[in-house]
Design a protein around this motif. Structure first.
Motif, PDB file in Angstrom:
ATOM      1  N   TYR A  76      30.624  14.479  21.944  1.00 39.05           N
ATOM      2  CA  TYR A  76      29.398  13.689  21.933  1.00 39.05           C
ATOM      3  C   TYR A  76      29.660  12.336  21.273  1.00 39.05           C
ATOM      4  CZ  TYR A  76      26.447  17.608  23.323  1.00 39.05           C
ATOM      5  OH  TYR A  76      25.863  18.631  24.024  1.00 39.05           O
ATOM      6  N   LYS A  77      28.951  11.329  21.772  1.00 35.05           N
ATOM      7  CA  LYS A  77      28.975  10.002  21.167  1.00 35.05           C
ATOM      8  C   LYS A  77      27.554   9.673  20.720  1.00 35.05           C
ATOM      9  CE  LYS A  77      29.748   6.370  23.836  1.00 35.05           C
ATOM     10  NZ  LYS A  77      30.411   5.303  24.617  1.00 35.05           N
ATOM     11  N   ASP A  78      27.425   9.089  19.553  1.00 34.60           N
ATOM     12  CA  ASP A  78      26.090   8.797  19.038  1.00 34.60           C
ATOM     13  C   ASP A  78      26.103   7.471  18.286  1.00 34.60           C
ATOM     14  OD1 ASP A  78      23.346  10.492  18.564  1.00 34.60           O
ATOM     15  OD2 ASP A  78      23.705   9.089  16.939  1.00 34.60           O
ATOM     16  N   PHE A  79      24.967   6.774  18.336  1.00 34.58           N
ATOM     17  CA  PHE A  79      24.790   5.466  17.705  1.00 34.58           C
ATOM     18  C   PHE A  79      24.571   5.587  16.196  1.00 34.58           C
ATOM     19  CE2 PHE A  79      22.224   1.481  17.068  1.00 34.58           C
ATOM     20  CZ  PHE A  79      23.169   0.586  17.572  1.00 34.58           C
ATOM     21  N   ALA A  80      24.485   6.825  15.686  1.00 36.49           N
ATOM     22  CA  ALA A  80      24.122   7.053  14.281  1.00 36.49           C
ATOM     23  C   ALA A  80      25.031   6.285  13.326  1.00 36.49           C
ATOM     24  CB  ALA A  80      24.185   8.540  13.956  1.00 36.49           C
ATOM     25  N   HIS A  81      24.408   5.612  12.351  1.00 38.07           N
ATOM     26  CA  HIS A  81      25.191   4.909  11.337  1.00 38.07           C
ATOM     27  C   HIS A  81      24.538   4.983   9.957  1.00 38.07           C
ATOM     28  CE1 HIS A  81      22.341   1.568  11.871  1.00 38.07           C
ATOM     29  NE2 HIS A  81      22.471   1.794  13.153  1.00 38.07           N
ATOM     30  N   SER A  82      23.212   5.065   9.886  1.00 39.97           N
ATOM     31  CA  SER A  82      22.558   5.169   8.580  1.00 39.97           C
ATOM     32  C   SER A  82      22.703   6.598   8.067  1.00 39.97           C
ATOM     33  CB  SER A  82      21.077   4.795   8.685  1.00 39.97           C
ATOM     34  OG  SER A  82      20.374   5.784   9.409  1.00 39.97           O
ATOM     35  N   PRO A  83      22.661   6.807   6.747  1.00 43.09           N
ATOM     36  CA  PRO A  83      22.892   8.141   6.179  1.00 43.09           C
ATOM     37  C   PRO A  83      22.016   9.242   6.768  1.00 43.09           C
ATOM     38  CG  PRO A  83      22.940   6.491   4.449  1.00 43.09           C
ATOM     39  CD  PRO A  83      22.513   5.777   5.699  1.00 43.09           C
ATOM     40  N   ASN A 116      28.440  -1.731   2.424  1.00 43.68           N
ATOM     41  CA  ASN A 116      28.075  -2.248   1.116  1.00 43.68           C
ATOM     42  C   ASN A 116      28.390  -1.200   0.042  1.00 43.68           C
ATOM     43  OD1 ASN A 116      26.177  -2.727  -1.235  1.00 43.68           O
ATOM     44  ND2 ASN A 116      25.821  -4.585  -0.039  1.00 43.68           N
ATOM     45  N   ALA A 117      29.225  -1.573  -0.927  1.00 42.14           N
ATOM     46  CA  ALA A 117      29.666  -0.632  -1.960  1.00 42.14           C
ATOM     47  C   ALA A 117      28.492  -0.009  -2.700  1.00 42.14           C
ATOM     48  CB  ALA A 117      30.603  -1.343  -2.940  1.00 42.14           C
ATOM     49  N   GLY A 118      27.435  -0.779  -2.929  1.00 40.62           N
ATOM     50  CA  GLY A 118      26.271  -0.273  -3.648  1.00 40.62           C
ATOM     51  C   GLY A 118      25.433   0.696  -2.846  1.00 40.62           C
ATOM     52  N   PHE A 119      25.606   0.699  -1.528  1.00 36.86           N
ATOM     53  CA  PHE A 119      24.811   1.559  -0.646  1.00 36.86           C
ATOM     54  C   PHE A 119      25.539   2.851  -0.287  1.00 36.86           C
ATOM     55  CE2 PHE A 119      23.059   2.671   3.608  1.00 36.86           C
ATOM     56  CZ  PHE A 119      21.705   2.732   3.298  1.00 36.86           C
ATOM     57  N   LEU A 120      26.847   2.878  -0.477  1.00 35.32           N
ATOM     58  CA  LEU A 120      27.667   3.999  -0.016  1.00 35.32           C
ATOM     59  C   LEU A 120      27.201   5.353  -0.535  1.00 35.32           C
ATOM     60  CD1 LEU A 120      31.367   2.724  -0.075  1.00 35.32           C
ATOM     61  CD2 LEU A 120      30.145   3.716   1.881  1.00 35.32           C
ATOM     62  N   GLU A 153      24.476   6.596  -0.728  1.00 37.50           N
ATOM     63  CA  GLU A 153      23.423   7.179   0.109  1.00 37.50           C
ATOM     64  C   GLU A 153      23.993   8.179   1.123  1.00 37.50           C
ATOM     65  OE1 GLU A 153      20.041   6.438  -0.170  1.00 37.50           O
ATOM     66  OE2 GLU A 153      20.568   5.242  -1.933  1.00 37.50           O
ATOM     67  N   TYR A 154      25.313   8.108   1.369  1.00 38.90           N
ATOM     68  CA  TYR A 154      25.953   8.982   2.361  1.00 38.90           C
ATOM     69  C   TYR A 154      26.353  10.345   1.797  1.00 38.90           C
ATOM     70  CZ  TYR A 154      26.322   5.248   5.827  1.00 38.90           C
ATOM     71  OH  TYR A 154      26.024   4.271   6.752  1.00 38.90           O
ATOM     72  N   GLN A 161      36.398   4.844  -3.130  1.00 43.37           N
ATOM     73  CA  GLN A 161      34.944   4.681  -3.232  1.00 43.37           C
ATOM     74  C   GLN A 161      34.231   5.495  -2.149  1.00 43.37           C
ATOM     75  OE1 GLN A 161      35.112   0.250  -3.223  1.00 43.37           O
ATOM     76  NE2 GLN A 161      33.532   0.381  -4.798  1.00 43.37           N
ATOM     77  N   ILE A 162      34.786   5.470  -0.942  1.00 47.93           N
ATOM     78  CA  ILE A 162      34.177   6.214   0.170  1.00 47.93           C
ATOM     79  C   ILE A 162      34.250   7.712  -0.092  1.00 47.93           C
ATOM     80  CG2 ILE A 162      34.453   6.797   2.616  1.00 47.93           C
ATOM     81  CD1 ILE A 162      35.313   3.861   3.055  1.00 47.93           C
ATOM     82  N   ALA A 163      35.412   8.187  -0.521  1.00 51.04           N
ATOM     83  CA  ALA A 163      35.573   9.614  -0.810  1.00 51.04           C
ATOM     84  C   ALA A 163      34.591  10.069  -1.885  1.00 51.04           C
ATOM     85  CB  ALA A 163      37.007   9.896  -1.231  1.00 51.04           C
ATOM     86  N   GLN A 164      34.444   9.258  -2.930  1.00 53.02           N
ATOM     87  CA  GLN A 164      33.523   9.604  -4.014  1.00 53.02           C
ATOM     88  C   GLN A 164      32.071   9.583  -3.536  1.00 53.02           C
ATOM     89  OE1 GLN A 164      34.385   6.985  -7.310  1.00 53.02           O
ATOM     90  NE2 GLN A 164      36.551   7.576  -7.359  1.00 53.02           N
ATOM     91  N   ALA A 165      31.747   8.643  -2.649  1.00 53.85           N
ATOM     92  CA  ALA A 165      30.367   8.531  -2.159  1.00 53.85           C
ATOM     93  C   ALA A 165      29.975   9.754  -1.333  1.00 53.85           C
ATOM     94  CB  ALA A 165      30.218   7.267  -1.323  1.00 53.85           C
TER      95      ALA A 165
END
Length: 451
Positions: free
Chosen positions: A320-327, A359-363, A365-366, A397-401
């Motif tokens: 499947y392919k999806d446009f999803a990007h926000s948490p 954005n590092a400050g938003f990560l 949220e994931y 940072q991504i792994a921690q988020a």
């Protein structure tokens, strides 16, 4: 009417240009670059600019209106000429309101699901040969354009985006539509480059609800606590219709929806899509479609383009392919695929591509967004971070988020591609989530893995 488009090549803008050309207007336009499919679609109707660039001489006193796209800059030479001449200049949503101010405006908003809900509504109306005007954010099967405008139709269905209206109009688009019938699917912080705090973002939805025409209605997802607070706090004299996710079950990869007539198999799946369906049903009923007729039509709805789009399948594997990007979208989409295929291993791949997601400050949220998948992959381009002028984001940072120790993180398109093409997808589901293309991933070649 003579209408000139500044930045005619945008996804929304070129569809509006095509709709007005179909309506009989004389259309001209400019842009500095136009990509496919906009380029071919404009060319087919003789609307593709002869040369790319901005040409103030295209602005003249025979124009009835100028429509300004988000891609243009506030100091655009054509815009400055139009302002100097005192020509009426509209943003995209302003012009849609102008075209629909004597119609019943149905506006579908929310941080997630609005394209799918709008698509569901239009599918049901089209199935029953009910003619309406519309604007939707995805290309729909059986529809020539994403925008359709007439003089005679009583209703217009509008997807209500909360992003800015134009480079010189910083109001969210959905503030301009003044709906008679409105729907909100939920509130999940997004567009942090424009709305730097969650409170500021929520305020936009409060303004939207307060702007519904007196005596109109708001249909809203009662499972979203923040949205419930917004609707309950309004002093606007409107009717309020809450909706909930209907009962359903999944059997052998098929979702069965509970209806008054019994269980009904449907093409779409996932709790979030069933929730969207409940909202679409309420709106269709307010537009005169009986419940039984809604169910008959929605059974054949296969989904909006780029929203949980099945691109390949064989006996025991699917992609499947999806446009999803926000948490919130990433979490809902990942959970939906896992629920639909509980016996298969799920590999979920997410590209962090938008301003907010990089954005590092938003990560943070994931956190938990990919937990439903047995294997989780995140891809991002450090170059994209630089282009957007953001602070550097690191793999740590991504792994921690995401708070997931086994998450795999790629920054090089070739390395990601090599990883993908060496996986064994027997008894698996692959989910590719992105508003980009993973640095140039060949999706046609990916399909061969599932033949």
């Amino acid at each position: 009417m003579n209408i000139h488009f500044i930045a005619i090549g945008g996804s929304a803008m070129h569809n509006l240009a095509l709709a007005l050309e179909h309506k009989g207007y004389h259309i001209t336009g400019s842009d500095d670059v136009i990509f496919e499919p906009s380029k071919s679609r404009l060319e087919a109707k003789g609307l593709l600019p002869e040369h790319f660039g901005w040409f103030p001489e295209k602005i003249h006193d025979r124009l009835d209106a100028v429509i300004l796209g988000m891609h243009a800059k506030p100091d655009n030479p054509e815009l400055l000429k139009a302002q100097e001449m005192g020509l009426k200049t509209y943003s995209y949503p302003e012009f849609l309101y102008e075209q629909s101010k004597y119609k019943t405006r149905v506006v579908i908003g929310g941080s997630h699901g609005k394209t799918t809900i709008t698509s569901m509504i239009l599918h049901v109306l089209d199935y029953h040969d009910i003619e309406v005007d519309y604007m939707v954010g995805a290309q729909l099967e059986g529809f020539d354009r994403m925008v359709h405008l007439t003089e005679e139709n009583d209703f217009i269905v509008l997807e209500g985006d909360e992003y800015l209206s134009s480079p010189i109009d910083r109001r969210p688009k959905f503030h301009l539509y003044q709906p008679n019938i409105a729907l909100l699917s939920g509130i999940a912080w997004d567009h942090i480059n424009v709305f730097p705090t969650f409170e500021n973002y929520v305020k936009q939805f409060q303004i939207f609800v307060d702007g519904i025409v007196s005596g109109g209605s708001i249909t809203y997802n009662a499972e979203d606590a923040e949205l419930v607070k917004v609707v309950e706090s309004t002093e606007n004299t409107i009717r309020k219709f809450p909706y909930h996710t209907p009962e359903y079950r999944v059997e052998n990869g098929t979702t069965l929806l509970h209806t008054p007539e019994g269980e009904m198999p449907i093409e779409i799946f996932g709790r979030h899509n069933l929730n969207n369906l409940a909202g679409a049903k309420w709106i269709c009923q307010q537009m005169g479609v009986d419940e039984v007729d809604f169910y008959e039509a929605i059974a054949t709805f296969k989904g909006a383009s780029k929203r949980l789009e099945k691109i390949a399948e064989s006996q025991n594997k699917v992609i499947y392919k999806d446009f999803a990007h926000s948490p919130s979208k990433v979490m809902a989409t990942t959970q939906a695929v896992k629920e639909q295929y509980p016996e298969r291993k799920l590999l979920a791949c997410l590209e962090l591509h938008t301003y907010s997601s990089l954005n590092a400050g938003f990560l943070e949220e994931y956190q938990g967004a990919l937990d439903a998948a047995e294997e989780a992959v995140v891809f991002y381009s450090p170059d994209a971070v630089k282009i957007k002028g953001l602070e550097e984001v690191t793999a740590d940072q991504i792994a921690q988020a995401f708070k997931r120790a086994d998450i795999k993180i790629f920054t090089d398109p070739k390395t990601f591609k090599d990883y993908l093409f060496t996986q064994n997808f027997e008894n698996s589901a692959l989910l590719l989530m992105s508003s980009g293309n993973y640095g140039g991933l060949d999706f046609e070649r990916v399909k061969t893995l599932f033949e």
